[in-house]
Design an enzyme around this catalytic site. Structure first.
Site, PDB file in Angstrom:
ATOM      1  N   GLU A  10       0.818  -1.204   0.000  1.00 13.14           N
ATOM      2  CA  GLU A  10       0.000   0.000   0.000  1.00 13.14           C
ATOM      3  C   GLU A  10       0.867   1.276   0.000  1.00 13.14           C
ATOM      4  OE1 GLU A  10      -2.885   2.724   0.844  1.00 13.14           O
ATOM      5  OE2 GLU A  10      -1.435   2.273   2.365  1.00 13.14           O
ATOM      6  N   HIS A 306      -4.354  -2.154   2.753  1.00 14.70           N
ATOM      7  CA  HIS A 306      -3.791  -1.709   4.027  1.00 14.70           C
ATOM      8  C   HIS A 306      -3.553  -2.884   4.974  1.00 14.70           C
ATOM      9  CE1 HIS A 306      -4.474   2.700   4.040  1.00 14.70           C
ATOM     10  NE2 HIS A 306      -3.565   2.626   4.988  1.00 14.70           N
TER      11      HIS A 306
HETATM   12  P1  AMP Z   1      -2.059   5.297   6.026  1.00 10.70           P
HETATM   13  O1  AMP Z   1      -2.983   5.609   4.876  1.00 10.70           O
HETATM   14  O2  AMP Z   1      -1.066   4.253   5.664  1.00 10.70           O
HETATM   15  O3  AMP Z   1      -1.484   6.510   6.647  1.00 10.70           O
HETATM   16  O4  AMP Z   1      -2.979   4.599   7.185  1.00 10.70           O
HETATM   17  C1  AMP Z   1      -4.240   5.136   7.561  1.00 10.70           C
HETATM   18  C2  AMP Z   1      -4.808   4.436   8.800  1.00 10.70           C
HETATM   19  O5  AMP Z   1      -6.022   5.128   9.142  1.00 10.70           O
HETATM   20  C3  AMP Z   1      -5.191   2.971   8.633  1.00 10.70           C
HETATM   21  O6  AMP Z   1      -4.952   2.284   9.845  1.00 10.70           O
HETATM   22  C4  AMP Z   1      -6.696   3.035   8.374  1.00 10.70           C
HETATM   23  O7  AMP Z   1      -7.383   1.883   8.824  1.00 10.70           O
HETATM   24  C5  AMP Z   1      -7.103   4.236   9.216  1.00 10.70           C
HETATM   25  N1  AMP Z   1      -8.324   4.891   8.692  1.00 10.70           N
HETATM   26  C6  AMP Z   1      -8.457   5.585   7.531  1.00 10.70           C
HETATM   27  N2  AMP Z   1      -9.725   6.053   7.371  1.00 10.70           N
HETATM   28  C7  AMP Z   1     -10.421   5.636   8.474  1.00 10.70           C
HETATM   29  C8  AMP Z   1     -11.781   5.780   8.924  1.00 10.70           C
HETATM   30  N3  AMP Z   1     -12.693   6.455   8.212  1.00 10.70           N
HETATM   31  N4  AMP Z   1     -12.127   5.216  10.094  1.00 10.70           N
HETATM   32  C9  AMP Z   1     -11.222   4.540  10.829  1.00 10.70           C
HETATM   33  N5  AMP Z   1      -9.937   4.381  10.486  1.00 10.70           N
HETATM   34  C10 AMP Z   1      -9.532   4.902   9.326  1.00 10.70           C
END
Ligand code: AMP
Length: 343
Positions: A10, A306
């Protein structure tokens, strides 16, 4: 020293955060290259830099390459200490993602901790406060530690200025989590959060929720937030006996309020359709505590990129099997266990 490729799978900040979190827990030093190579603005943004500095402080680590924009970093952890910490991102970067970085080590530290985190509390592409408080934290508490989360001030993009306090009572070892069924429905709540914006926006979002999901007016609330800058988030929380799913969509210039409503409804419907207890975001966030517990299982929908990437990074640091077994109806059984069970 382990070498982590920040561009794998990712290719986002999660690879860095999981590496920092597990370096603190295991004492294992690492070097990460091509940080966030898969993103539009690669390298360390303020939020990631704060996560690195927070991990450095909590783990008495030696760090090189933590400048803004850096694409490579070396992290050599010392001894983790519990206590009181204050981390300010200095932008609207997500405080919940900084917490994600240091929480695993503090869950099993030698004493309780209190963190005060300043920045964004409601950001797209990050867990909003309500997700942490209502969905993630209660499941983590089932594994042994105690978590008290307080939203002291909302922070939205771009002004930031939010504040969250987190009190952590650790446990000696995380207990396995078993989460295969949602259980009976208990309650549902739609909250349209507004700061410095017209209440009509919230009303139009909630109308969509009532219209399309059939939720009753008394299940819908407008919450006005004291925040330094304007912001709007629509949070849908559906609680079952064993789990609470929280989906969020964000108000944005140029996106009509009913569209914000439709996006949240669409996401909740996707969750409701597969019937599994664990939603997309919760799935990638539960992997790390589950891996630390060394056993346990949950059922989710299709694992996201992810989740797969997070699993790959976890397996570099921990000798644990994290198996993804397809089930009927687009569901997946995620199981932690001995390494030979790896899928
Ligand atoms: P990254 O994009 O690698 O910085 O990771 C983003 C993190 O935020 C991951 O753990 C996702 O599961 C979490 N995440 C993104 N959008 C949401 C959402 N709407 N609700 C809960 N967790 C989120």
């Amino acid at each position: 020293m382990l070498t982590i490729d920040g561009s794998q799978g990712e290719g986002g900040g999660q690879i860095l955060r999981t590496s920092l979190a597990l370096a603190l827990v295991t004492g294992q030093p690492f070097r990460i290259e091509r940080i966030r190579a898969g993103r539009k603005k690669p390298g360390l943004l303020r939020q990631h830099r704060t996560a690195v500095l927070a991990a450095q402080e909590i783990g008495a680590a030696r760090v090189s390459g933590a400048e803004l924009g850096s694409l490579e970093l070396e992290f050599q952890p010392g001894r983790v200490r519990s206590g009181e910490f204050h981390f300010a991102i200095g932008s609207a970067g997500s405080v919940t993602l900084v917490l994600q970085t240091v929480l695993p080590a503090l869950l099993q530290a030698d004493g309780p901790s209190v963190l005060v985190l300043e920045g964004g509390t409601h950001n797209p592409f990050a867990p909003p406060f309500e997700f942490l408080a209502q969905s993630f934290a209660p499941l983590l508490e089932r594994m042994g530690p105690r978590l008290e989360l307080t939203l002291e001030r909302h922070g939205f993009h771009p002004a930031g200025g939010g504040r969250m306090r987190v009190a952590i009572t650790p446990c000696a070892r995380l207990a396995p989590l078993e989460l295969r069924e949602r259980g009976a429905p208990v309650s549902r709540r739609a909250t349209a959060i507004l700061a410095h914006l017209d209440a009509g926006i919230a009303r139009r979002e909630l109308e969509v929720v009532q219209d399309k999901l059939g939720w009753r007016a008394e299940e819908c609330t407008i919450e006005s937030a004291a925040s330094p800058g304007p912001g709007n988030a629509l949070v849908l929380a559906q609680t079952f006996e064993h789990v609470c799913e929280v989906v969020t969509s964000f108000g944005q210039r140029g996106v009509p309020a009913p569209e914000v409503g439709r996006r949240a409804v669409h996401e909740l419907r996707r969750y409701l359709a597969h019937g599994a207890p664990v939603g997309e975001h919760l799935a990638d966030q539960l992997l790390l505590p589950m891996a630390l517990a060394g056993s346990g299982a949950f059922v989710t929908g299709e694992p996201s990129a992810h989740a797969r990437t997070n699993r790959d990074v976890i397996r570099v640091f921990l000798d644990v099997g994290l198996e993804l077994e397809p089930l009927e109806g687009g569901r997946t059984l995620v199981r932690a266990g001995p390494p030979r069970a790896q899928g």
